[in-house]
Design a protein around this motif. Structure first.
Motif, PDB file in Angstrom:
ATOM      1  N   CYS A   1      30.068  34.216  37.207  1.00 51.10           N
ATOM      2  CA  CYS A   1      28.907  34.081  38.082  1.00 51.10           C
ATOM      3  C   CYS A   1      28.015  35.307  37.913  1.00 51.10           C
ATOM      4  O   CYS A   1      28.359  36.246  37.201  1.00 51.10           O
ATOM      5  N   ALA A   2      26.867  35.267  38.573  1.00 47.58           N
ATOM      6  CA  ALA A   2      25.891  36.352  38.455  1.00 47.58           C
ATOM      7  C   ALA A   2      25.404  36.748  39.840  1.00 47.58           C
ATOM      8  O   ALA A   2      25.361  35.922  40.762  1.00 47.58           O
ATOM      9  N   THR A   3      25.065  38.029  39.996  1.00 45.33           N
ATOM     10  CA  THR A   3      24.503  38.497  41.254  1.00 45.33           C
ATOM     11  C   THR A   3      23.041  38.058  41.363  1.00 45.33           C
ATOM     12  O   THR A   3      22.373  37.842  40.357  1.00 45.33           O
TER      13      THR A   3
ATOM     14  N   GLU B   1      19.718  42.433  40.202  1.00 46.83           N
ATOM     15  CA  GLU B   1      20.188  43.209  39.047  1.00 46.83           C
ATOM     16  C   GLU B   1      20.809  42.353  37.952  1.00 46.83           C
ATOM     17  O   GLU B   1      21.159  42.870  36.898  1.00 46.83           O
ATOM     18  N   ALA B   2      20.979  41.055  38.173  1.00 48.38           N
ATOM     19  CA  ALA B   2      21.465  40.116  37.155  1.00 48.38           C
ATOM     20  C   ALA B   2      22.772  40.596  36.522  1.00 48.38           C
ATOM     21  O   ALA B   2      22.966  40.507  35.320  1.00 48.38           O
ATOM     22  N   ARG B   3      23.687  41.112  37.330  1.00 58.99           N
ATOM     23  CA  ARG B   3      25.010  41.457  36.810  1.00 58.99           C
ATOM     24  C   ARG B   3      25.820  40.191  36.563  1.00 58.99           C
ATOM     25  O   ARG B   3      25.760  39.241  37.342  1.00 58.99           O
ATOM     26  N   VAL B   4      26.593  40.189  35.495  1.00 53.49           N
ATOM     27  CA  VAL B   4      27.485  39.077  35.197  1.00 53.49           C
ATOM     28  C   VAL B   4      28.893  39.476  35.631  1.00 53.49           C
ATOM     29  O   VAL B   4      29.401  40.522  35.221  1.00 53.49           O
ATOM     30  N   LEU B   5      29.515  38.665  36.462  1.00 46.61           N
ATOM     31  CA  LEU B   5      30.821  38.980  37.027  1.00 46.61           C
ATOM     32  C   LEU B   5      31.828  37.913  36.631  1.00 46.61           C
ATOM     33  O   LEU B   5      31.541  36.715  36.711  1.00 46.61           O
ATOM     34  N   ALA B   6      32.995  38.363  36.203  1.00 48.75           N
ATOM     35  CA  ALA B   6      34.114  37.449  35.962  1.00 48.75           C
ATOM     36  C   ALA B   6      34.936  37.390  37.243  1.00 48.75           C
ATOM     37  O   ALA B   6      35.285  38.430  37.816  1.00 48.75           O
TER      38      ALA B   6
ATOM     39  N   LEU C   1      36.551  39.943  41.720  1.00 48.16           N
ATOM     40  CA  LEU C   1      35.415  40.041  40.801  1.00 48.16           C
ATOM     41  C   LEU C   1      35.496  41.330  40.007  1.00 48.16           C
ATOM     42  O   LEU C   1      35.932  42.367  40.512  1.00 48.16           O
ATOM     43  N   ARG C   2      35.050  41.266  38.753  1.00 51.60           N
ATOM     44  CA  ARG C   2      34.858  42.470  37.957  1.00 51.60           C
ATOM     45  C   ARG C   2      33.607  42.302  37.110  1.00 51.60           C
ATOM     46  O   ARG C   2      33.249  41.193  36.701  1.00 51.60           O
ATOM     47  N   ASP C   3      32.940  43.421  36.865  1.00 49.90           N
ATOM     48  CA  ASP C   3      31.668  43.413  36.146  1.00 49.90           C
ATOM     49  C   ASP C   3      31.931  43.337  34.643  1.00 49.90           C
ATOM     50  O   ASP C   3      32.567  44.213  34.067  1.00 49.90           O
ATOM     51  N   VAL C   4      31.446  42.254  34.038  1.00 49.46           N
ATOM     52  CA  VAL C   4      31.629  42.090  32.586  1.00 49.46           C
ATOM     53  C   VAL C   4      30.282  42.114  31.872  1.00 49.46           C
ATOM     54  O   VAL C   4      30.193  41.702  30.721  1.00 49.46           O
TER      55      VAL C   4
END
Length: 701
Positions: free
Chosen positions: A215-217, A220-225, A248-251
């Protein structure tokens, strides 16, 4: 109807009826007396006497009512409010019985009852504290564990409302503002992947099932697994949607590095394939026409050399780019050079070697364990080959972004061939895959022998990323924030029908350049969130605001904010948007709310948001509980409720906000004890005291 009236009003109506009845009785008596005598000549005397007697009766009744109102009605209301405060708001001060001195034994009895209540409550609290000490310790350990896990952990209800989050989740979702309890998860994450994963798990009906998602925030368009698992049990009614745990972790960086590697591989094949094909053609022509001489052979040789040069250049450039990027995806940690030096020295001294170290002021991006093993192994190997047993170890900063590790010794240098051969050997017995070459490959670097300027020989290993260590920043609070009662909380979309305990509140205060909402400006906004009847310690809003004008000295003397302090602070447009986001979906609470709201609503066009939240005012709530005859300033209210405001915090936005929040939390159970269970019921009662302040909730009806 009469039961809903206040005590003082009921007593006033009683005396009003008494006065009216007395006047009617007087008039009836005089009329009967006049009819009995039947003499018209005495009518003026009867009228005059009746008027005098009527005024005497009214004066006497009014005087007795004033005495009764002062010494009985107000005293009873004061005692009732004091008892209620000590019964429901846990105020520990003794009731002031001096105002009820005319009530006989009632005041001493009330003092005794509240003292006994306080004593009983203290004994009960002590017993509960003893019984829950072990659970508190376990809770603290669990909070510490969850606060430091390297992934964001969220616990959500079936309606996707946040019930728990840890410090890592704040970093992933916060974007400058921490997430809030009882807020919707989709305020921070795009909802489609989360909803699909939740639906899959609900349909699976497997308690052990888990669903992976990407998913994404929203900012800031962070991609999270992420990984989702349902909780056992259902909603508040036993049949609702179950809650779930989401890790969640930031990938984002991992995906970017992977994309760069894939792009590089595509370019490798593209740029190598064509020169290789041309070389094959040229070599084939040479083989078929080996007897060619003169210009033809020279032209083919030139073409061959050109393609070889192009292929060599392409391979060299691509290899360099691969070396530059291959450490991006490898999990290298930020390691202090002092820690690295201590580790190497310990390993070498354990092997009987002496080492002098220098250069502990850097922070290196490296695998400290592997570098310690490599350098200690190199020292042992040099000693075994007779190069010496006393070494120097220096980590020095380069002009660019990196650093160099130098392992030096007095004596002859090591040959390049010997070093290359050593680097292919395993560093540890039984670990054939961990060689010096693999360690260098992990760090995207090389090693070479060198003669130093002072005549010492050395092995040099560059580290690609290094920086000078600065002052350690203030530690960031990593406390977990949670309220598991929110999992079973019944929700009511209509605020007026919602129970007071079910609502989320934001208590706030502002400091301004002056007291005129029409012309002065805000210089500070602070707010705290109250969820499920408690203040959430980690959810605080506090910002200075650049008013765009001079702050008068008289205002600075009150709140302590100077013109220098607001330089560089956000203006009201930015600060207002941030506060609106913080208060979204909550009931706003303030002391003298119209004053603060007037400042915010005047700038709604600039902010681009409307502050249409429901509003409660602690001035009016204080009037409901303690009566309109009391003082309702913040100092008076907190004093009645046993709340102490530190002198240094008074007249600061955050200090007054925390004091107002504590007062509001103590007023809530007192309101509920009076029978005001819903927001609408409180609102209706507050409007009876509307002459104190203008009501701000007209839009709700």
């Amino acid at each position: 109807m009469v039961e809903r009236l206040g005590l003082r009003l009921r007593i006033f109506l009683f005396f009003l009826a008494l006065a009216g009845g007395s006047l009617v009785a007087l008039a009836a008596g005089l009329w009967l007396g006049y009819r009995h005598f039947g003499n018209p000549a005495i009518l003026p005397a009867v009228q005059q006497g009746g008027i005098i007697a009527a005024f005497a009766i009214l004066g006497l009744v009014t005087w007795i009512w004033l005495l009764f109102d002062t010494h009985v009605a107000r005293a009873v209301e004061g005692l009732a409010a004091g008892i209620r405060a000590r019964a429901h708001a846990e105020v520990r001060d003794e009731i002031d019985a001096s105002r009820a001195r005319y009530l006989g034994d009632l005041a001493p009895a009330a003092v005794a009852v509240t003292a006994s209540l306080a004593e009983t409550r203290g004994a009960l609290a002590e017993a509960v504290a003893r019984e829950t000490a072990r659970l508190s310790e376990e809770k603290a350990r669990l909070e510490t564990l969850l606060a430091d896990v390297p992934v964001g952990v969220l616990l959500c209800s079936g309606e996707h409302q946040l019930v728990f989050y840890n410090g890592q989740a704040v970093d992933l979702l916060g974007s400058g503002h921490a997430p809030g309890l009882d807020r919707n998860l989709f305020d921070y994450l795009r909802d489609a992947p989360v909803r699909h994963a939740y639906q899959r798990l609900c349909e699976a009906e497997d308690a052990d099932a888990a669903s992976d998602l990407l998913c994404a925030t929203r900012s800031e368009a962070r991609v999270l697994a992420g990984r989702m698992r349902l909780l056992a049990g259902r909603g508040s009614d036993g049949h609702g949607a179950p809650g779930y745990v989401l890790t969640l972790r930031d990938v984002t960086a991992d995906l970017a590095a992977h994309a760069r590697r894939e792009q590089l591989l595509e370019e490798v094949f593209d740029r190598v394939r064509r020169p290789a094909a041309n070389l094959q053609t040229v070599i084939g022509v040479l083989a078929e026409h080996a007897e060619m001489a003169g210009g033809g052979a020279a032209a083919l040789n030139a073409a061959l050399m050109q393609e070889v040069a192009a292929l060599t250049a392409a391979i060299s450039e691509l290899g360099r780019r691969y070396d530059d990027g291959r450490t991006d995806w490898w999990p290298l940690a930020q390691t202090r050079s002092s820690d690295l030096l201590d580790g190497i020295r310990a390993r070498m001294e354990a092997a009987g070697l002496a080492v002098d170290t220098e250069g502990g002021g850097l922070i290196l991006r490296c695998d400290g364990f592997e570098l310690v093993a490599l350098l200690a192994w190199l020292g042992a190997r040099l000693a075994a080959q007779g190069y010496g047993r006393h070494f120097g170890l220096v980590i020095r900063e380069e002009d660019g972004p990196g650093a160099v590790i130098e392992l030096s010794w007095p004596g002859p240098p090591l040959s390049v061939g010997d070093l290359d051969r050593w680097l292919t050997e395993p560093l540890e017995i039984g670990l054939a895959d961990v060689t010096g070459r693999s360690v260098l490959h992990t760090h995207g670097t090389e090693a070479w022998p060198e003669r130093l300027a002072d005549g010492r020989a050395a092995i040099c290993i560059p580290i690609r990323e290094a920086r000078r260590a600065g002052r350690r920043p203030a530690p960031v609070a990593r406390a977990v924030v949670y309220d598991f009662d929110l999992l079973s909380k019944a929700r009511n979309d209509k605020v007026a029908d919602s129970r007071l305990s079910d609502l989320t509140y934001v208590v706030f205060d502002t400091e301004t350049t002056g007291l005129s909402p029409a012309s002065d400006e805000i210089v500070q906004i602070a707010g705290v969130r109250l969820v499920n009847g408690r203040r959430v310690a980690g959810e605080v809003f506090d910002t200075l605001v650049d008013p765009g004008r001079h702050i008068p000295q008289a205002s600075t003397l009150v709140h302590g904010i100077t013109n220098a302090m607001v330089m560089g602070a956000p203006d009201i447009a930015e600060a207002g948007r941030q506060f609106h986001r913080f208060a979204d979906g909550a009931v706003l609470v303030a002391h003298n709310a119209p004053f603060d709201m007037e400042f915010l609503r005047r700038h709604e066009a600039t902010i681009g948001k409307r502050f249409d939240n429901p509003i409660l005012d602690t001035v009016l709530l204080s009037a409901v509980i303690f009566g309109q005859g009391e003082s309702h300033s913040l100092d008076a209210l907190t004093a009645r409720l046993g709340i102490t405001i530190p002198e240094e915090a008074r007249h600061t936005a955050l200090g007054d906000t925390v004091a107002t929040a504590e007062a509001f939390l103590r007023l809530l159970p007192m309101l509920q004890a009076r029978g005001f269970e819903t927001f609408g019921a409180v609102l209706a009662e507050v409007r009876r005291h509307g002459r104190l302040l203008r009501d701000l909730n007209e839009e709700l009806h």
